[in-house]
Each structure stands twice: as structure tokens, then as C-alpha cells.
Scaffold this active site. Structure first.
Site, short mmCIF file in Angstrom:
data_model
loop_
_atom_site.label_atom_id
_atom_site.label_comp_id
_atom_site.label_asym_id
_atom_site.label_seq_id
_atom_site.Cartn_x
_atom_site.Cartn_y
_atom_site.Cartn_z
N ARG A 98 -5.07 -1.28 9.01
CA ARG A 98 -6.40 -2.45 8.58
C ARG A 98 -5.92 -3.22 7.74
O ARG A 98 -4.74 -3.35 7.13
CB ARG A 98 -7.39 -1.39 8.38
CG ARG A 98 -7.26 -0.72 6.87
CD ARG A 98 -8.47 0.41 6.56
NE ARG A 98 -8.06 1.25 5.54
CZ ARG A 98 -7.73 2.38 5.70
NH1 ARG A 98 -7.71 3.00 6.81
NH2 ARG A 98 -7.30 3.25 4.49
N ARG A 135 2.05 -4.63 6.27
CA ARG A 135 1.42 -3.70 5.61
C ARG A 135 2.27 -2.43 5.50
O ARG A 135 2.76 -1.92 6.38
CB ARG A 135 -0.12 -3.19 6.28
CG ARG A 135 -0.67 -2.61 5.32
CD ARG A 135 -2.30 -2.04 5.68
NE ARG A 135 -2.74 -1.45 4.55
CZ ARG A 135 -4.19 -1.31 4.07
NH1 ARG A 135 -4.78 -2.30 4.70
NH2 ARG A 135 -4.49 -0.56 3.35
N ASP A 171 0.95 -1.21 0.02
CA ASP A 171 -0.04 -0.10 -0.13
C ASP A 171 0.91 1.20 -0.01
O ASP A 171 2.20 1.34 0.52
CB ASP A 171 -0.94 0.19 1.28
CG ASP A 171 -2.15 0.93 1.15
OD1 ASP A 171 -2.32 1.56 0.03
OD2 ASP A 171 -2.96 1.23 2.07
N GLY A 172 0.30 2.40 -0.56
CA GLY A 172 1.11 3.60 -0.50
C GLY A 172 1.47 4.14 -1.79
O GLY A 172 2.02 5.05 -1.74
N TRP A 174 -11.94 -1.73 -7.93
CA TRP A 174 -12.68 -1.44 -9.13
C TRP A 174 -13.30 -0.04 -9.02
O TRP A 174 -13.81 0.75 -10.04
CB TRP A 174 -13.93 -2.21 -9.47
CG TRP A 174 -13.46 -3.83 -9.68
CD1 TRP A 174 -13.43 -4.83 -8.98
CD2 TRP A 174 -12.86 -4.22 -11.17
NE1 TRP A 174 -12.69 -5.93 -9.76
CE2 TRP A 174 -12.64 -5.56 -11.06
CE3 TRP A 174 -12.38 -3.50 -12.23
CZ2 TRP A 174 -12.06 -6.19 -12.08
CZ3 TRP A 174 -11.75 -4.39 -13.25
CH2 TRP A 174 -11.60 -5.78 -13.29
N SER A 192 -8.32 -4.41 5.33
CA SER A 192 -8.79 -4.27 3.92
C SER A 192 -8.98 -5.34 3.08
O SER A 192 -8.80 -5.66 1.96
CB SER A 192 -7.73 -3.19 3.01
OG SER A 192 -7.59 -1.90 3.71
N ARG A 250 -11.91 2.70 -8.12
CA ARG A 250 -11.29 3.55 -8.70
C ARG A 250 -11.24 4.13 -9.92
O ARG A 250 -12.19 3.53 -10.85
CB ARG A 250 -9.61 3.13 -8.52
CG ARG A 250 -9.31 2.85 -7.12
CD ARG A 250 -7.79 2.58 -6.94
NE ARG A 250 -7.62 2.17 -5.52
CZ ARG A 250 -6.28 2.26 -5.06
NH1 ARG A 250 -5.46 2.38 -5.64
NH2 ARG A 250 -6.25 1.85 -3.68
N HIS A 299 2.31 3.42 -9.00
CA HIS A 299 2.08 1.94 -9.22
C HIS A 299 3.36 1.25 -9.95
O HIS A 299 3.56 0.42 -9.69
CB HIS A 299 0.65 1.58 -10.08
CG HIS A 299 -0.55 2.08 -9.25
ND1 HIS A 299 -0.69 1.59 -7.85
CD2 HIS A 299 -1.66 2.82 -9.67
CE1 HIS A 299 -1.77 2.21 -7.51
NE2 HIS A 299 -2.39 2.97 -8.51
N LEU A 352 10.15 -21.05 -4.51
CA LEU A 352 9.06 -20.27 -3.75
C LEU A 352 7.94 -20.18 -4.31
O LEU A 352 7.93 -20.24 -5.67
CB LEU A 352 9.61 -18.66 -3.58
CG LEU A 352 8.99 -17.70 -3.02
CD1 LEU A 352 8.68 -17.78 -1.71
CD2 LEU A 352 9.51 -16.29 -3.43
N SER A 393 -7.64 -5.47 -5.12
CA SER A 393 -8.84 -6.02 -4.33
C SER A 393 -10.16 -5.72 -5.09
O SER A 393 -10.27 -5.28 -6.07
CB SER A 393 -8.88 -5.14 -3.15
OG SER A 393 -9.65 -3.98 -3.07
N ARG A 434 0.16 7.73 -2.59
CA ARG A 434 0.85 8.89 -1.82
C ARG A 434 2.24 8.99 -2.26
O ARG A 434 2.58 10.14 -2.18
CB ARG A 434 0.73 8.47 -0.45
CG ARG A 434 -0.59 8.83 0.20
CD ARG A 434 -0.85 7.88 1.52
NE ARG A 434 -1.38 6.53 1.45
CZ ARG A 434 -1.48 5.62 2.21
NH1 ARG A 434 -1.41 6.01 3.59
NH2 ARG A 434 -1.64 4.48 2.05
#
Ligand code: IPE
Ligand code: IPE
Ligand code: MG
Length: 278
Positions: A210, A204, A35-36, A84, A212, A86, A52, A146, A80, A39
Site C-alpha cells: 500500500r 516500499r 517501513d518495518g 501521531w 499509506s 502511535r 527505529h 543529491l 506520516s 517488526r
């Protein structure tokens, strides 16, 4: 673990951090809410999509670091079911970036024996994205290193609903629907992550406290680690610090810690000993 140390210069910061990690107590499964990005871009007066784009590098770093550490599963929250909401342009850019990532990384994933899996309601993805995703999953299906789960159009509640619906469907087909009884194991083995252990560590970025709608079922006893670092700034150092912090945690699962249990056992023994032998 050895593979990680070999990739580092003795004495450098990440080498020192890696040395401090106990290889016997690695998290088997790390999940990350990346996340972020928006920002990060906003602080640079750039459009959100630039954030992104910058978020691809830390994905590559996290995959490589987990593989070298010897972590078994890495689950990345990429999109998530709520995302959508956005603007269309932002959502379309995310699909473009996903395709770019898959094309760019596939050779390296193969070389490093990394298996890709996608979790979420994939049927809603644009057809070309779905095709490329399926192709990448298929191409890496026999890799044994992995496992990287990409959570795309993923929702924790949607996953539980889908699990229950597939259990119902199977029971209808084999005629057992009237005697069907749910239990935790039946639900867990019908989640998208059925083949994986639950996450030991959930990270996170960007400081949001949170969940989410991420892995609601599986994180029942995961250790949470929230960092203020915005996803595009997330480095190998951040990941190693999260693992070190995880190794300091006392995982009790509602019981007692190993140390407390030992102390109690000793005290109990002392209690039952006849006073003469004390
Ligand atoms: C995370 O970054 C990426 C996705 C959710 C796809 P955000 O786009 O949520 O960035 P912020 O939270 O707005 O900064
Ligand atoms: C969670 O981040 C989803 C992903 C990282 C893909 P969001 O930015 O969508 O979450 P909220 O809206 O802050 O809860
Ligand atoms: Mg966000």
C-alpha cells in the site's frame, strides 16, 4: 555511477550489480517508504524504538548510494500525518532520532554536496526539532549534488489540500480568485515537491502493498518496487537490485512501448506500400 564503482571492490557482489546498471537510464528520483522498523525489533524481542534506531544506518547507506550513483533526488518517508496515533514515547523517540541523525550527518552531507529539504506540515513539529531541521536545510541550501527530501509529518492528501489553499490565497491577494481555474501544472507547482521531477521509482520495504498516503499526486506513473526486507535490514545491495529491476520495466505512460511503436510503424509502412514494391 563512477563514484559508486570506485567505492567498491572489483568482483564483490555490489560491484557486479553496479556494473549491470545502465548509467543512461538511472531513475532521476527515488522515493522510499521506510517501513518495518517495529517488526524488525519485535522479531528480536526488542522494543519498537530499537527498530527505529537501527533504521538510521539504511538511511545513511541509501543517501550515500544515491549520491554515488548520480540519482538527482531521494525522498524518504520518515513520519506520516497519521503516525501521531502511535504512543507518545515512540513519537518522542522518533524526534530524538531525527535530531541525532541531523547532527551526526550534517558534516558528511556538506562534504558530499548533498542538499536537505523537509516536506510536510512542519509547523506541527516540536520547536527544537523544527529549529534543528530548519538549520540543517539552511546550511545545505547551496549544495548542488543529491537532493534529499525528508517527508516529516507528511500526508499526500494534506499536501494537495495545502497546494490548493496556497493557490487560493495567492489568487485572493492578486484579485483573480473569481476567474481562477485550476490545472495540473498549477497544482504540481504548488506541491511541497514543486522543484522536483516526479519519482521514477517508489520502493516500499517490509512487504506492505500500500501507499499509506505518500506522494499521491507525484506517483501517478512511478514504478513500484516492494521488497520483503524490513527497513533496518535494507542494504546497498537491496537498493542496487531495486534500480536494476526498475531498468527492466517498460514505462508506457498509457501509450505503447518504444519497441511496440517501432513494430507498428514498420507494419503500417508495409500496409501502405503498393503490392508491387513488396
Ligand atoms: C516505519 O516502521 C517507521 C515509521 C513509520 C516511523 P514502522 O514503525 O511502521 O514498523 P512496523 O511497520 O510497525 O514494523
Ligand atoms: C508509512 O508506514 C509511514 C512511514 C514509513 C513513515 P506506516 O507503518 O505508518 O504505514 P501503515 O500504517 O502500515 O499503512
Ligand atoms: Mg509500518
Amino acid at each position: 555511477m563512477k563514484a559508486l564503482l570506485e567505492a567498491l571492490q572489483p568482483g564483490e557482489q555490489d560491484w557486479v550489480l553496479a556494473q549491470a546498471i545502465d548509467p543512461a537510464r538511472l531513475p532521476a528520483h527515488i522515493a522510499i517508504i521506510m517501513d518495518g522498523n517495529g517488526r524488525w525489533a519485535g522479531r528480536r524481542l526488542m522494543p519498537r524504538v530499537a527498530g527505529h534506531k537501527a533504521g538510521i544506518t539504511p538511511v545513511r547507506i541509501s543517501v550515500e548510494t544515491c549520491a554515488r550513483l548520480g540519482v538527482k533526488v531521494l525522498t524518504l518517508y520518515a513520519f506520516s500525518v497519521e503516525n501521531w496515533k502511535r504512543p507518545r514515547h515512540e513519537v518522542e523517540t522518533l524526534w530524538r532520532l531525527l535530531r541525532f541523525y541531523l547532527n551526526q550527518e550534517l558534516p558528511d552531507l556538506q562534504k558530499n554536496d548533498i542538499r536537505l529539504q523537509a516536506i510536510g506540515r512542519l509547523e506541527a513539529l516540536p520547536a527544537p526539532v523544527r529549529r534543528e531541521l530548519d538549520a540543517a536545510v539552511e546550511a545545505t541550501a547551496n549544495n548542488r549534488g543529491l537532493l534529499v527530501n525528508l517527508a516529516i509529518n507528511y500526508g499526500g492528501r494534506a499536501e494537495i489540500v495545502d497546494a490548493v489553499n496556497s493557490i487560493l490565497e495567492m489568487a485572493r491577494l492578486d484579485g483573480s480568485v473569481h476567474s481562477l481555474k485550476l490545472d495540473e501544472e498549477l497544482i504540481a507547482t504548488n506541491l511541497y515537491t514543486a522543484s522536483c521531477p516526479d519519482p521514477d521509482l517508489l520502493i516500499r520495504t517490509s512487504g506492505e502493498m500500500r501507499i499509506s498516503n505518500f506522494l499521491l499526486w507525484q506517483i501517478a506513473y512511478s514504478e513500484l518496487y516492494v521488497t520483503e526486507t524490513l527497513w533496518p535490514d535494507f542494504t546497498r545491495t537491496d537498493l542496487l537490485q531495486a534500480v536494476l529491476e526498475y531498468q527492466k520495466r517498460d514505462r508506457r505512460y498509457g501509450g505503447l512501448s518504444a519497441a511496440a511503436a517501432d513494430a507498428r510503424a514498420e507494419a503500417a509502412l508495409f500496409e501502405v506500400l503498393p503490392s508491387r514494391s513488396r
